[in-house]
Design an enzyme around this catalytic site. Sequence first.
Site, PDB file in Angstrom:
ATOM      1  N   GLU A 259      -0.025  -1.134   5.762  1.00 26.50           N
ATOM      2  CA  GLU A 259       0.978  -0.561   6.662  1.00 26.50           C
ATOM      3  C   GLU A 259       0.748   0.917   6.909  1.00 26.50           C
ATOM      4  O   GLU A 259       0.908   1.416   8.029  1.00 26.50           O
ATOM      5  CB  GLU A 259       2.384  -0.792   6.083  1.00 26.50           C
TER       6      GLU A 259
ATOM      7  N   ASP B  61       0.829  -1.206   0.000  1.00 23.10           N
ATOM      8  CA  ASP B  61       0.000   0.000   0.000  1.00 23.10           C
ATOM      9  C   ASP B  61       0.863   1.256   0.000  1.00 23.10           C
ATOM     10  O   ASP B  61       2.030   1.241   0.404  1.00 23.10           O
ATOM     11  CB  ASP B  61      -0.955  -0.003   1.187  1.00 23.10           C
TER      12      ASP B  61
END
Length: 458
Positions: A152, A87
Amino acid sequence: MSTTDHPGVAALRDLLRLHTVASDDPALTDPAPFVELRRLLREHFPLTHEMGEVVDVPPHGLLIRVAADADSPTAAADPVVLMAHMDVVPLGDESRWAHPPLAAEVVDGAVWGRGTLDDKGQLVAVIAAVESLLADGQRPAREVWLSFGSDEEVMGSCAGSAVEILRSRGVAPWFVLDEGGAVASGAFPGVTRPLGVVGVSEKGVLSLRLTASGRGGHASRPAKGGPAARMAAAITRLERRPFPPHLSPATVEMLRRLAPHLPAPVRPVAERAGRFPTALARLMVAAGPEAAALARTTIAVTTLSGSPAINVTPTSVRAGLNLRIAVGETTTAATERIRRIVGKDIEVEVAEEHDPSPVSPVDDAAFALLERTITAVFPEAVPVPYVMYAATDSRHFTRICPRVYRFAPFRMSPEQRESIHSHDERIGVDDFLDGIRWYRTLLDSLAGGTTDHSGATA
């Protein structure tokens, strides 16, 4: 073959074109870019997927187990976990980018785009190194797990789920390596050589919501001491009363190792950093924000909101604070300090809190292997430990491993480091390829070091 035609560069550019942004609310995350990213990984790195064991990790992450060479004397030794995340943060103001953030253009010898440094560059470098090892008909000397998280940036659940999967399988890693430090130029005042900074701990994270309340009303009849004025005064008090500086043992060790490369007048003090921690901490605070962040708990005012209209005095004013808690301190103590400074008429609510991570050792075989690999691929760099002031998924892995390190094997200028979570994020093509070479060198060196069941490394 041109470096820009390298298969690793092609894979990176494909992944950069995907807008893989996770949301705090998993139900609001668009799964399509993550599904496509997983497909592209299989397409670009088929051997790793065919010869490894692929395990899905919710919401969109994965673990890949690469078995050790059965003939290796360390085949039964504790495995290694290599991490990255899929991400990225939102693009921000796209007009500020010199090149479109999702175009993955190669300009002036660099690949430009959101995620080049944080963290798709590292993800591709890790798996590309494994793919090259398998393509050469080899396997690592000990088992390797690749752990690629999907949330994350919003401090989500994926990494924690990966840890529980590994725990359920009885996996006790020799060491874990995630994003973090880099081969950083201009990273420390007075040091001309780049530093290969390896994170041995992470500062804690504390997010607070501050609220000042009042009656509000028509802007033509303002009253003294309203919510906006009280919030402004509280923020000013916070800025004037920062947390006191101090040096953690990890920062003392960093200064000790840096001492030979510092200007002569300060070299003796750095060599004896443990004897002068207060004076050195104050010097680091004066040296600029990067050095200062290593020497104290920091406070950043990140959000502000008040009246919905310019002619209405607000009934409440809210501010968001993000604190990074120094090693040796706690989120509980930091919250109480904030409450004392802002005063009783400001409500303080804890939105999120994580204490600093345990400090990983720097005097054993695992850290020595990382140092040797840095020196082999980046001979110009000085390997040093440090305390990371950002948070990574690796903090979850301290539950199953005492040796958790944070290092991205890429050269990064100060401008590049500033581009992370900002505009004009990019990585040099040659620097990216050296990152792949660094991981391959690490994989080729995994026979070094053994771990007994007590956790000691010989």
